[in-house]
Write an enzyme that holds these catalytic residues in place. Structure first.
Site, PDB file in Angstrom:
ATOM      1  N   HIS A 199       0.829  -1.196   0.000  1.00  0.00           N
ATOM      2  CA  HIS A 199       0.000   0.000   0.000  1.00  0.00           C
ATOM      3  C   HIS A 199       0.871   1.256   0.000  1.00  0.00           C
ATOM      4  O   HIS A 199       1.912   1.295   0.655  1.00  0.00           O
ATOM      5  CB  HIS A 199      -0.911   0.000   1.240  1.00  0.00           C
ATOM      6  CG  HIS A 199      -2.087   0.904   1.117  1.00  0.00           C
ATOM      7  ND1 HIS A 199      -1.981   2.274   1.196  1.00  0.00           N
ATOM      8  CD2 HIS A 199      -3.401   0.637   0.909  1.00  0.00           C
ATOM      9  CE1 HIS A 199      -3.178   2.811   1.059  1.00  0.00           C
ATOM     10  NE2 HIS A 199      -4.054   1.852   0.874  1.00  0.00           N
ATOM     11  N   GLY A 204      10.172   8.062   8.855  1.00  0.00           N
ATOM     12  CA  GLY A 204       9.678   8.671   7.628  1.00  0.00           C
ATOM     13  C   GLY A 204       8.995   9.995   7.882  1.00  0.00           C
ATOM     14  O   GLY A 204       9.551  10.888   8.516  1.00  0.00           O
TER      15      GLY A 204
END
Length: 313
Positions: A82, A173
């Site tokens: 995803h 991230g």
């Protein structure tokens, strides 16, 4: 009247039970907060959750859950199918009751600033909080996923975060935060084939920018394992930003008809997370060819539970 917001945070781990439960723990058993549900997906290596509550309590719950995800998920080792850009990929905020979209927008701003302050993770704002039009949806922000963004953010000013320096956190991230007026419907159509190219073609047929449905921007073809049969298959995963204007049955019927061109059947439809009752009533109305539901009776008056809720409130 008490005010409530709804949020559907998405975390980038759907395989490790101990990590999943640790991330969900801050959302459980907390005054003013209810964890509606969570659905770890090992194929996507993704953990979508849905939680509702009062703003002050929700803010601390989301911050604590995010902190645990940043601690336990290393994006250098995570490789989900995803689209995602961080250990906490998205935290979207919706008005649920007694709260305006402007108040939700302010909540999202505060949440984004606090996430960066506590955890040093860069923040991208989306939805009503987007700083530029292309970031109102998730596609541009996620372009290239974590791996691509990690490189692009260093050289392309247009890919820079809204809070934080132009680089990603080395393991966590980045995170996308934003308020949206309409709660999206996450609707999957599962196909009886393992040919991913067919799912991707069908996804392009319904995607808004390719001439499909205006309210479908986030749609992708993905490999999947059917949960009931354990059979390998593929799915078209749709994020419908206004399911009352783009009804589920319309999306389903188009994908079913297009799949038939390739000799492929639809195995199932899947609704992920909660949706408004009106969306399901709309689909039932179409399939059952109901006449009275929009006649002298308003559909809300024809649903028994609505009357019970009024008596109990």
């Amino acid at each position: 009247m008490a005010s409530y917001i709804l949020s559907d945070p998405n975390f980038s781990d759907g395989t490790r039970p101990e990590v999943i439960e640790a991330i969900m723990d801050p959302l459980r058993g907390r005054d003013g907060v209810k964890l509606i549900g969570y659905d770890p997906d090992p194929d996507f290596d993704r953990l979508p959750a849905e939680v509702i509550g009062r703003p002050a309590a929700m803010k601390e719950a989301l911050l604590d859950a995010a902190g645990k995800a940043y601690e336990l998920i290393d994006m250098e080792k995570q490789h989900g199918h995803h689209p995602r850009i961080g250990a906490v990929d998205t935290i979207e905020i919706y008005p649920a009751k007694g709260i305006t979209i402007e108040e939700c927008k302010e909540f999202a701003e505060d949440l984004g600033r606090e996430l960066h302050k506590r955890y040093d993770v860069p923040i991208y704002f989306t939805g009503k909080n987007a700083r530029r039009p292309e970031n109102e949806g998730l596609t541009f922000i996620r372009k290239g996923n974590y791996e691509g963004l990690k490189e692009a953010v260093l050289v392309d000013p247009e890919r820079a975060p809204d809070i934080g320096p132009a680089k990603l956190h080395p393991t966590a991230g980045a995170t996308i935060v934003g308020a949206l007026e309409e709660h999206d419907a996450y609707f999957n159509v599962v196909l009886d084939t393992t040919d991913l190219s067919i799912a991707k073609k069908l996804a392009s047929y319904v995607r808004g920018k390719h001439g499909g449905f205006t309210n479908i921007q986030g749609v992708i073809g993905l490999p999947q394992t059917h949960r009931r049969t354990g059979k390998a298959c593929v799915e078209v995963s749709c994020e419908i930003t206004n399911p009352l204007k783009t009804p589920l049955h319309r999306v389903y019927n188009l994908l079913k008809a297009e799949a038939a061109r390739y000799g492929v059947n639809v195995i199932a439809g899947q609704i992920c997370g909660t949706i408004e009752a009106e969306v399901l009533v709309q689909t039932a109305e179409w399939y059952l060819q109901l006449e009275g539901i929009n006649g002298p009776w308003d559909y809300k008056n024809q649903i028994l539970e609505n009357h019970l809720l009024e008596l109990e409130s």
